[in-house]
Design a protein around this motif. Structure first.
Motif, PDB file in Angstrom:
ATOM      1  N   PHE A 280      42.178  35.137  47.418  1.00 26.13           N
ATOM      2  CA  PHE A 280      43.251  34.714  48.311  1.00 26.13           C
ATOM      3  C   PHE A 280      42.994  33.304  48.838  1.00 26.13           C
ATOM      4  O   PHE A 280      43.893  32.484  48.934  1.00 26.13           O
ATOM      5  CB  PHE A 280      43.361  35.665  49.513  1.00 26.13           C
TER       6      PHE A 280
ATOM      7  N   ILE B 207      53.337  32.525  44.292  1.00 22.21           N
ATOM      8  CA  ILE B 207      52.322  33.273  43.559  1.00 22.21           C
ATOM      9  C   ILE B 207      52.968  34.048  42.421  1.00 22.21           C
ATOM     10  O   ILE B 207      53.945  34.762  42.618  1.00 22.21           O
ATOM     11  CB  ILE B 207      51.603  34.240  44.511  1.00 22.21           C
TER      12      ILE B 207
ATOM     13  N   SER C 283      48.985  35.119  37.979  1.00 23.77           N
ATOM     14  CA  SER C 283      47.837  34.581  38.709  1.00 23.77           C
ATOM     15  C   SER C 283      47.157  35.665  39.537  1.00 23.77           C
ATOM     16  O   SER C 283      46.027  35.513  39.971  1.00 23.77           O
ATOM     17  CB  SER C 283      48.260  33.413  39.595  1.00 23.77           C
ATOM     18  N   MET C 284      47.870  36.781  39.737  1.00 22.82           N
ATOM     19  CA  MET C 284      47.245  37.867  40.487  1.00 22.82           C
ATOM     20  C   MET C 284      46.524  38.853  39.574  1.00 22.82           C
ATOM     21  O   MET C 284      45.826  39.745  40.058  1.00 22.82           O
ATOM     22  CB  MET C 284      48.295  38.617  41.300  1.00 22.82           C
TER      23      MET C 284
END
Lengths: 421, 310, 411
Positions: free
Chosen positions: A151, B279, B283-284
């Protein structure tokens, strides 16, 4: 039955003992902190001391979980990082403000904000993760650490991307006449908060919550029987541990004036785990010793040898295998030993052990140094005390193997004898 | 469509490789309660041994010898290291393997150097098997698939159809009872630890040249293997298999989804220009396994298929 | 007294004597990873500086002072770098060399600025040889910072120049790591290609997670589908190697223009799959036309440090520029040297290098190269090596980028 009731009062420590065991060490600790600057340490030493101070608070907060509450975490740096990031942002707000609340806030108070942020982070993250203990808790902390680090790389406006966020500790009003510019002044800042943190965390262990956390570690079921909720105990301890880690983050924000996303990752979390464990998690002062030793070695061992990581690895494994009580175990064992009646016998045993360890160390050092030069020394030959030890000479092998074998033999001999007794 | 086919194909192969790594870890973890942090280091050792053996003889020899060597080292670690630490509790055991991972990394760097080595696919397998939607599909991947499946069948046969398998299965759930029945439990532990390491070594042999053989390969693989084991559930090879496949496919297919959070949650007023809206799912992707791990542990601490709490 | 202790004493006495008799020295600190996973890339540069300063010392040093180069291991951590920086400054080093990691470079720039402001008379200079974030010589520029490597936008300039000069490249695919640097590379490529040649189409612009992707085949599949003629990527480390490896496995042989294709071990990991696929932009490659001294230097380096290849040409240039500036200023005082460095030009082996005064950014020729067999100098100890491609020479003036730097100079 009656015996026990009468005895329990007599078992309580006398006020003299209380003073000796609970107050005197802190007075000494404070004196040491005050005396250090009078030796005129260099700025490098100052920087190192400041980092040691930060790591002492950090390691103790870590040990509130592992040593006291029996909660192994792989993500403790998350709280230090969040606390630190928050403080760097505040540094920038102070710098940008003229007047108002931020404009009148001395930088000296940063650890308070770090503490608050760490507590908040602990309260949020701890809520789901404290429902489990043991390995599940450890794995959740690992997952959370990975998630937080990821994050941090995503939200550039909060974490500054790869380059992180920097601030200026000389901003804002002075407090106690400290501009916090020169390192000597930062030292006083760190010393003050380190002392406060250590005392506060010691006092925490004396509170009912501190005692309960130890009970929860040893026997959660029994804690439940007497009417407490182990989850709740863990959760509260977790919040405090996060808060003290955040406080260390606030100290770090002032010392280094920069925070980068990697400070939230698994690496610093692993480092503090190693430091606390090497110091000795079963003693309150263990993590302090571990933080001092490991911070010093982490920054300085690489000046002496390319194999410093390997030495650290070997040392860590040896501590885990043979010295589960860590450095503090040795120190207190020695202290108890020299005051016990059969100190003569113990001294002999220690001398033998010391000799064994010394021999073993020689053997290991010879192997590691020669191996490193063989691997990446570009033909350089290791020459301790002027004796050339190339990797292909018989002498090298003799100097390596003989002390190694002798050391192992001596140590085994001592252990055997101990078992016979 | 093409993307889906490729993602599935590669996801399955990656999942099988993950399973090869995690099957050993599951056995070790459920039987001894040790989360072996050094497991991925044995994977790395497998790759390096194969590279060295391939240098002096052939890949086919390496395919058999390297895992055996890794297994022997694993047994040594169990006998002289782990067993001694056992008395100090699980945390000490875990930390021991943590330190061991450090040590293996450093020793690998001393012996094979600090950069990647030129461990290549053998010539006999280095050809294009078929062309799919304009892209060549290397034969080596299919070979990996078959090795993994062969290992899977072998493992299943061992555990379900042989006497040793019965003892191991019993020791997985009731180690004390097995001891009381007169079986040499330490020997079983040592054997299982060695076998688990050998499986990791085999994964290294076939994975090392598929990816890159360098001293960082252990660190990169390490955490994900834990996730597989914990998500799959303690004591459950089936769970580990499902979790490995799930994570393998999840990781390879999520990377090809370009949608951003703003596309999905746009109806809630999330702007594509905002930092959260920007996002993308791809990318996660690498974070998904860890998210899965945290969620599973909170919701169902026994894992997908396990029957004991972690 | 045993023989052993006597030997030990003798050794320590002779060592002290050596240390005592040392004459005036100019201390230079090299702060970069020297151990751990990133160790090799720091060490490759360290060995280059070692050799460069050894040569300078053999020729009489800088202004008569011998250079003492010390390596400080920062473990690529910005915090640890600050400890090592303090250590270096306390040991008397006034010149700091660093390159690996923009995060570390940013921390050092910040710390050096603060140190110099808080300790007048004790200024230190930061010589950045590899951290390529454009900001360091633009909005975040500092009088105390000099960069010897071309920054990311300049390298992109070289790549886009080369692409527009090739008529057969009409479709370009951009792929990069999902963080500040990857985004900056993609943005620069898009902007420059649009300005230079509007007929070139960008058929894909993709960011993938940093250092997490194991299998790039889905991406390669997308690239094949888009019928791209070339790929531009800022990827480094395993992300770069695995990307090109997946391309080779899928039979995709179009140019992959990279910033870091030349990094250690990449060619070894890719093998022959890298031929005519892996391209890099750098300030020079070993196999290009050069003087005999340069060839001798390359060979000497390889012989001394067989693990590495002559890659950090800019390390030698930086050492030479430091010497030239100090001698021009007639002093080894950092402030004087910094002033002399501004606008200084030295004749490098692959063309002149000028330190632009406005932003302290070195301007030099850039070269596009690719991997080939049958070369004079291989890399990674295999028989493949880098060769210049057609039209691969990008003149310094073409690679130059304007700056937004508003330098604050002392006094």
């Amino acid at each position: 039955m009656t015996d026990m009731t009468t005895n329990s009062a007599a078992l309580a420590p006398s006020s003299g003992e209380k003073f000796r065991e609970r107050v005197l060490p802190f007075i000494l600790f404070g004196l040491v902190l005050i005396v250090i600057p009078f030796f005129g340490p260099s700025r490098t030493t100052m920087t190192l001391l400041n980092h040691i101070g930060i790591n002492i608070v950090f390691a103790l907060s870590f040990n509130m979980l592992l040593g006291r509450a029996g909660l192994l975490t792989f993500g403790h740096a998350v709280y230090l990082g969040l606390g630190g990031y928050f403080c760097v942002h505040i540094l920038n707000w102070i710098d940008a403000a003229d007047g108002g609340f931020w404009g009148n806030l001395p930088v000296f108070s940063m650890p308070v904000f770090g503490f608050a942020m760490g507590a908040l982070a602990g309260a949020v993250i701890g809520w789901p993760s404290c429902r489990r203990a043991g390995t599940a808790f450890a794995m959740i902390s690992l997952g959370v650490a990975e998630l937080m680090a990821a994050f941090a790389y995503m939200f550039d406006s909060l974490f500054g991307g790869e380059m992180g966020i920097s601030g200026d500790r000389m901003a804002g009003p002075e407090f106690l006449g400290l501009s916090l510019g020169p390192l000597e002044e930062v030292y006083w800042f760190i010393a003050f908060w380190t002392f406060l943190g250590v005392v506060a965390m010691y006092m925490f262990t004396r509170t009912p919550l501190g005692k309960l956390s130890e009970a929860t570690r040893d026997n959660p079921e029994r804690v439940q029987f007497i009417g407490y909720n182990p989850t709740r105990v863990r959760y509260l301890v977790f919040i405090f541990a996060g808060a003290f880690a955040g406080m260390a983050g606030g100290m770090s924000a002032v010392q280094d004036e920069i925070f980068t996303p990697e400070s939230l990752s698994l690496l610093p979390s692993g480092a503090i785990l190693i430091a606390a464990y090497v110091g000795g998690i079963r003693y309150f002062s263990g993590p302090i010793m571990g933080a001092i030793v490991m911070t010093y070695m982490g920054s300085n061992l690489s000046d002496y040898t390319a194999g410093w990581l390997l030495y650290l690895g070997i040392m860590f494994i040896c501590v885990v295998m043979f010295l589960p009580d860590g450095i503090a175990g040795i120190v207190f064992g020695f202290w108890r030993g020299i005051r016990s009646p059969d100190r003569g016998h113990l001294m002999g045993k220690w001398a033998q052990q010391l000799a064994g360890v010394f021999l073993l160390a020689i053997g290991i050092i010879v192997f590691v140094e020669v191996a490193f030069r063989w691997s990446e020394g570009y033909g350089e030959v290791w020459e301790p005390f002027g004796i050339a030890l190339p990797h292909d000479a018989i002498l090298t092998w003799i100097i390596g193997i003989i002390p190694f074998v002798a050391g192992v033999a001596v140590l085994r001999h001592v252990t055997r004898k101990q078992e016979e007794v | 469509m093409e993307t889906i086919v490729f993602s599935l194909l590669n996801g399955v192969i990656y999942g099988l490789l993950l399973f090869m790594l995690s099957s050993g870890l599951t056995l070790i973890f459920s039987m001894m309660g040790v989360l072996n942090f050094a497991h991925a280091s044995f994977y790395m050792l497998g790759a390096y041994f194969a590279y060295t053996i391939m240098g002096v003889s052939s890949f086919w020899l390496a395919l058999f010898i390297a895992p055996v060597l890794v297994g022997v080292i694993g047994m040594g670690v169990e006998k002289w290291g782990l067993r001694r630490v056992h008395a100090n509790g699980h945390v000490a055991e875990l930390l021991f393997t943590f330190g061991l991972a450090y040590l293996i990394d450093e020793i690998v760097k001393i012996i094979w150097g600090r950069t990647s080595v030129n461990y290549q696919v053998p010539d006999s397998l280095n050809f294009t098997l078929f062309t799919l939607y304009g892209a060549d599909y290397p034969a080596y991947r299919i070979f990996m698939f078959f090795v993994a499946v062969a290992m899977l069948i072998f493992l299943w046969y061992m555990l379900k159809k042989t006497r040793i398998g019965l003892i191991i299965q019993a020791a997985l759930t009731h180690p004390h009872m097995v001891g009381h029945l007169g079986h040499n439990v330490p020997l079983v532990f040592m054997g299982v630890f060695g076998a688990g390491c050998a499986l990791a070594g085999l994964a290294g042999v076939i994975g090392g040249n598929y990816f890159i053989t360098d001293p960082a390969m252990a660190v990169q693989m390490g955490p994900i293997v834990f996730v597989v084991v914990v998500v799959g559930g303690l004591g459950s090879l089936e769970g580990a298999f499902i979790a490995a496949m799930l994570i393998g496919i999840l990781q390879t297919s999520a990377v090809s989804i370009n949608a951003s959070l703003a596309d999905i949650f746009g109806f809630l007023g999330l702007s594509p220009a905002s930092e959260v809206g920007e996002i993308t799912i791809s990318s996660m992707a690498p974070m998904l396994p860890f998210l899965l791990l945290v969620l599973i542990l909170i919701v169902k601490p026994t894992g997908l298929m396990g029957d004991r709490e972690v | 007294m045993t023989k052993f202790t006597r030997a030990a004493l003798a050794a320590s006495v002779s060592f002290m004597a050596m240390a005592g008799s040392a004459y005036a020295e100019m201390k230079i600190a090299f702060i970069d990873p020297l151990s751990g996973p990133m160790g090799p890339s720091g060490d490759a540069a360290f060995t280059s500086y070692k050799l460069a300063f050894e040569h300078i010392n053999n020729e009489g040093g800088i202004n008569g002072e011998q250079v003492e180069l010390t390596g400080y291991d920062n473990k690529v951590s910005p915090k640890e770098s600050l400890v090592q920086l303090q250590k270096a400054i306390d040991s008397g080093a006034r010149y700091i060399f660093q390159g690996n990691g923009s995060s570390v470079a940013a921390a050092i720039i910040d710390a050096v600025n603060k140190h110099n402001a808080r300790n007048p008379g004790e200024e230190v200079l930061f010589m950045n040889y590899a951290a390529v974030t454009p900001a360091f010589t633009n909005e975040a520029c500092s009088f105390w910072h000099f960069r010897f490597d071309a920054h990311a936008d300049m390298k992109m300039n070289a790549i886009t120049d080369w692409i527009t000069a090739r008529d057969d490249i009409q479709k370009v695919y951009l792929i990069g790591q999902d963080y500040v640097f990857g985004e900056a590379v993609a943005a620069a490529a898009e902007k420059q290609l649009g300005e230079k040649d509007s007929s070139i189409e960008i058929v894909g612009n993709e960011l993938h997670p940093l250092a997490k992707v194991k299998d790039f085949t889905p991406y390669i599949q997308k690239i094949i589908q888009s019928e791209a003629d070339a790929v531009i990527t800022g990827n480094w480390g395993q992300d770069m190697t695995l990307l090109v490896k997946a391309a080779a496995d899928s039979g995709l042989t179009i140019p992959f223009l990279t910033f870091y294709g030349g990094s250690l071990g990449a060619v070894a990991a890719l093998g022959e799959g890298s031929i005519d696929t892996l391209y890099q932009v750098s300030e020079g490659v070993t196999n290009q036309e050069a003087s005999d001294e340069q060839y001798a230097l390359i060979e000497e380096y390889k012989q001394r440090f067989p693990d590495y290849d002559y890659y950090y040409h800019r390390a030698f240039v930086a050492a030479e520029m430091l010497k030239a500036a100090a001698e021009k200023a007639g002093s080894n005082e950092p402030i004087e040297v910094a002033k002399a460095l501004e606008g200084l030009t030295v004749e490098g082996a692959y063309g002149p290098v000028t330190m632009r005064a406005e932003d302290h950014q070195a301007q030099q020729n850039l070269y596009i190269s690719t991997v080939s067999k049958d070369v004079k100098y291989g890399v990674d100890n295999i028989d493949l090596g880098w060769v210049l491609v057609d039209n691969g020479t990008i003149d310094a003036s073409a690679a130059e980028e304007p700056t937004t730097c508003e330098m604050e100079r002392p006094e």
